[in-house]
Scaffold this motif. Structure first.
Motif, short mmCIF file in Angstrom:
data_model
loop_
_atom_site.label_atom_id
_atom_site.label_comp_id
_atom_site.label_asym_id
_atom_site.label_seq_id
_atom_site.Cartn_x
_atom_site.Cartn_y
_atom_site.Cartn_z
N GLY A 79 0.72 -1.29 0.07
CA GLY A 79 0.06 0.22 0.00
C GLY A 79 0.67 1.14 0.02
O GLY A 79 0.30 2.14 -0.09
N GLY A 80 2.12 1.09 0.07
CA GLY A 80 2.82 2.62 0.04
C GLY A 80 4.39 2.20 -0.29
O GLY A 80 4.93 1.01 -0.29
N ILE A 81 5.01 3.26 -0.79
CA ILE A 81 6.29 3.22 -1.07
C ILE A 81 6.86 4.42 -0.14
O ILE A 81 6.34 5.53 -0.11
CB ILE A 81 6.36 3.66 -2.59
N ARG A 82 8.00 3.88 0.49
CA ARG A 82 8.93 5.10 1.41
C ARG A 82 10.04 5.61 0.69
O ARG A 82 10.82 4.72 0.10
CB ARG A 82 9.06 4.53 2.61
N PHE A 83 10.07 7.09 0.37
CA PHE A 83 11.08 7.42 -0.03
C PHE A 83 12.14 8.19 0.72
O PHE A 83 11.79 8.57 1.70
CB PHE A 83 10.81 8.48 -1.14
N PHE A 84 13.54 7.81 0.52
CA PHE A 84 14.66 8.49 1.25
C PHE A 84 15.67 9.02 0.50
O PHE A 84 15.81 8.84 -0.47
CB PHE A 84 15.39 7.41 2.00
N THR A 107 6.39 8.53 3.12
CA THR A 107 5.64 7.56 2.40
C THR A 107 4.49 8.06 1.71
O THR A 107 3.69 8.93 2.08
CB THR A 107 5.27 6.62 3.59
N TYR A 108 4.45 7.64 0.52
CA TYR A 108 3.33 7.88 -0.37
C TYR A 108 2.57 6.63 -0.45
O TYR A 108 3.08 5.45 -0.92
CB TYR A 108 3.70 8.46 -1.73
N TYR A 109 0.99 6.97 -0.22
CA TYR A 109 0.26 5.41 -0.44
C TYR A 109 -0.23 5.50 -1.85
O TYR A 109 -1.30 6.40 -2.06
CB TYR A 109 -0.87 5.50 0.84
N PHE A 110 0.31 4.86 -2.95
CA PHE A 110 -0.40 4.82 -4.27
C PHE A 110 -1.63 3.84 -4.30
O PHE A 110 -1.48 2.82 -3.74
CB PHE A 110 0.78 4.65 -5.11
N LYS A 111 -2.50 4.41 -5.11
CA LYS A 111 -3.49 3.56 -5.52
C LYS A 111 -3.27 2.96 -7.02
O LYS A 111 -3.03 4.12 -7.70
CB LYS A 111 -4.85 3.82 -5.36
N VAL A 112 -3.48 1.69 -7.41
CA VAL A 112 -3.45 1.49 -8.78
C VAL A 112 -4.63 1.77 -9.39
O VAL A 112 -5.82 1.21 -9.01
CB VAL A 112 -3.28 0.06 -8.98
N VAL A 113 -4.63 2.59 -10.33
CA VAL A 113 -5.79 3.03 -11.09
C VAL A 113 -6.21 1.95 -12.39
O VAL A 113 -7.19 1.47 -12.43
CB VAL A 113 -5.74 4.47 -11.54
N ASP A 114 -4.99 1.74 -13.21
CA ASP A 114 -5.29 0.90 -14.20
C ASP A 114 -3.69 0.39 -14.47
O ASP A 114 -2.70 0.84 -13.80
CB ASP A 114 -5.86 1.30 -15.34
N GLY A 115 -3.61 -0.26 -15.32
CA GLY A 115 -2.05 -0.74 -15.64
C GLY A 115 -1.09 0.19 -16.13
O GLY A 115 0.11 0.02 -16.07
N GLN A 116 -1.61 1.40 -16.59
CA GLN A 116 -0.68 2.67 -16.75
C GLN A 116 -0.70 3.85 -16.02
O GLN A 116 -0.11 4.90 -16.10
CB GLN A 116 -0.94 3.09 -18.27
N THR A 117 -1.60 3.63 -14.68
CA THR A 117 -1.70 4.86 -13.88
C THR A 117 -1.91 4.47 -12.40
O THR A 117 -2.44 3.62 -11.88
CB THR A 117 -3.48 5.46 -14.25
N ILE A 118 -1.14 5.27 -11.73
CA ILE A 118 -1.26 5.22 -10.24
C ILE A 118 -1.84 6.59 -9.68
O ILE A 118 -1.67 7.66 -10.27
CB ILE A 118 0.02 4.86 -9.38
N SER A 119 -2.51 6.64 -8.59
CA SER A 119 -2.67 8.03 -7.89
C SER A 119 -2.02 8.00 -6.26
O SER A 119 -2.06 6.91 -5.80
CB SER A 119 -4.22 8.06 -7.95
N SER A 120 -2.09 9.23 -5.78
CA SER A 120 -1.84 9.15 -4.53
C SER A 120 -2.49 10.32 -3.93
O SER A 120 -2.87 11.34 -4.55
CB SER A 120 0.03 9.31 -4.17
N LYS A 121 -2.86 10.38 -2.67
CA LYS A 121 -3.85 11.43 -1.87
C LYS A 121 -3.20 12.12 -0.71
O LYS A 121 -2.23 11.51 -0.19
CB LYS A 121 -5.00 10.72 -1.20
#
Length: 137
Positions: A79-84, A107-121
């Protein structure tokens, strides 16, 4: 099972391959009542997820190419990717997460929209937030 640096699973269990360049293409402004505004964006910077937990950020150049402007490190979690930053990564190299000197990154919590798109809130204030939509290039 072999570790795949490009495979990402969001909190809903949707999986995507992160390989490639990603750019911000839309920003949605929302309130508790719902979507209030949506703006298309022409990407000026792109992030590329690389092997060994490295993410490179590129800037679009006027002649059409890309120039690397920064590098950071990332860790995936469900559910997330932590960047350093480089500095945070170097600081944490020999520390455990329990150490008070350990830097947590962002940390950003990306949601998969489709095979070419992600989103974060991102929360702006109580009751309002922005949804950033990223597409693969």
């Amino acid at each position: 099972e072999k570790y795949d640096p490009y495979s990402y699973t969001d909190s809903n269990g949707r999986e995507i391959d992160l390989h490639g360049y990603w750019g911000l293409v839309e920003v949605q402004y929302c309130t508790v009542a719902g979507l209030t505004e949506s703006h298309a964006v022409e990407p000026e910077t792109f992030m590329e997820f690389c092997e060994k937990g490295i993410c490179q950020v590129y800037k679009s150049m006027p002649y059409g190419g890309k120039q690397m402007i920064s590098k950071c490190h990332y860790e995936k979690a469900r559910g997330g990717i932590r960047f350093f930053t480089e500095e945070e990564y170097e600081n944490n190299k020999y520390l455990s997460e329990d150490d008070s000197r350990y830097e947590r990154g962002t940390t950003y919590y990306f949601k998969v929209v489709d095979g070419q798109t992600i989103s974060s809130k991102e929360s702006i204030s109580e009751g309002s937030y922005i949804v950033n939509i990223f597409s693969r290039f």
